[in-house]
Design an enzyme around this catalytic site. Structure first.
Site, PDB file in Angstrom:
ATOM      1  CE  LYS A 260      36.470  46.462  30.190  1.00 43.61           C
ATOM      2  NZ  LYS A 260      35.621  45.503  29.360  1.00 43.61           N
ATOM      3  NE  ARG A 261      33.982  40.087  38.369  1.00 53.57           N
ATOM      4  CZ  ARG A 261      32.959  40.371  37.557  1.00 53.57           C
ATOM      5  NH1 ARG A 261      32.988  41.577  37.034  1.00 53.57           N
ATOM      6  NH2 ARG A 261      32.006  39.824  37.707  1.00 53.57           N
TER       7      ARG A 261
END
Length: 293
Positions: A100-101
């Protein structure tokens, strides 16, 4: 320069054909480690992940390690994760790093290099991304993914109640004015896949979206009726099992997107323990396969 690999969307299609649409999460949080008789440590997380990989190999085609549960152990946790990622890919599992960057410019490109570069210590087949700054902000990673034969999944509609206000907000000034944020992300990803050079020949695009299986899709502005997009849209769908959605219902839930839906379960499978996980996976594979027939 390492030559491009087979596009991720093509490998996803082959995985579906061989093993079905189930994905097993690898989430070594403290309570699970304890129930498995493992220490809540980097060593415990490594052993947990390797046991899950061993149980998945030959039974299911996709795994999704949750990066956060390794990060919490610092450098030792990252070393453990590197080992789990490598073992999973060596077992011919398709590996989605749930990282989830999200960022802009060179910072985001660095994340892409870490997770999607062939030969990187953290190499995965795909990663999850957040596009809070807009889809344009993650374009560097989407380009990296396409060039390396990798994939990406962009958060569109998650099931946590705190996200509703933003995800259902209506855009006022953009090319998709009038759409919800969630709907615009889905439409934008479909458009990205359609504009790739070899789009016409792909069963699935290499970029997908994350949509929770318990989300009210209509209220979120996501249209799952009508004809499926071409190429197909990969949908990473958490929320099955422990969170309440029934795997047998995935076609009813996602309708036009069902062909590309990755039915993701974690705790409902992992909770079977080290002695029961293989049987739990086999049962879920059969259940999801029957629903998709």
């Amino acid at each position: 320069m390492i030559p491009p690999l087979t596009p991720f969307g093509d490998r996803l299609s082959a995985t579906f054909a061989a093993y079905g649409q189930l994905c097993v999460g690898i989430d070594p949080h403290g309570s699970l480690l304890d129930s498995w008789g493992l220490d809540d440590s980097a060593d415990g997380a490594r052993e947990f992940g390797l046991r899950v990989v061993d149980a998945c190999a030959g039974r299911v085609g996709i795994v999704k390690p949750q990066v956060a549960f390794y990060e919490r152990h610092g450098s030792g946790g990252y070393a453990a994760l590197e080992r789990v990622l490598a073992e999973a890919r060596d077992a011919d599992l398709l590996v989605i790093a749930d990282a989830k960057r999200g960022d802009i410019g060179s910072s985001l490109a660095g994340y892409g290099e870490a997770w999607l570069t062939p030969g990187s210590p953290l190499e995965a087949d795909a990663m999850t991304l957040a596009a809070y700054q807009g889809l344009g902000s993650i374009e560097p990673v989407l380009k990296q993914a396409e060039l390396a034969g990798k994939g990406a999944f962009v958060l569109a509609a998650t099931s946590n109640p705190e996200a509703v206000a933003i995800q259902r907000s209506v855009l006022q000034q953009s090319s998709r004015a009038g759409s919800t944020v969630a709907g615009a992300i889905v439409s934008g990803v479909i458009g990205w896949n359609q504009f790739q050079a070899d789009a016409a020949g792909r069963a699935f695009g290499s970029v997908g979206v994350v949509i929770g299986a318990t989300v009210d899709l209509a209220a979120s502005g996501i249209d799952v009726d009508g004809e499926p997009p071409r190429p197909g849209l990969p949908v990473l769908a958490p929320g099955f099992g422990h969170q309440g959605a029934e795997p047998a219902e995935f076609r009813r839930i996602f309708r036009a997107f069902a062909g590309g839906t990755i039915v993701t379960e974690s705790r409902s499978i992992l909770g079977a323990g080290p002695d029961g996980i293989a049987d739990a996976i086999a049962r879920r594979v059969d259940l999801v396969g029957a629903a998709g027939a």
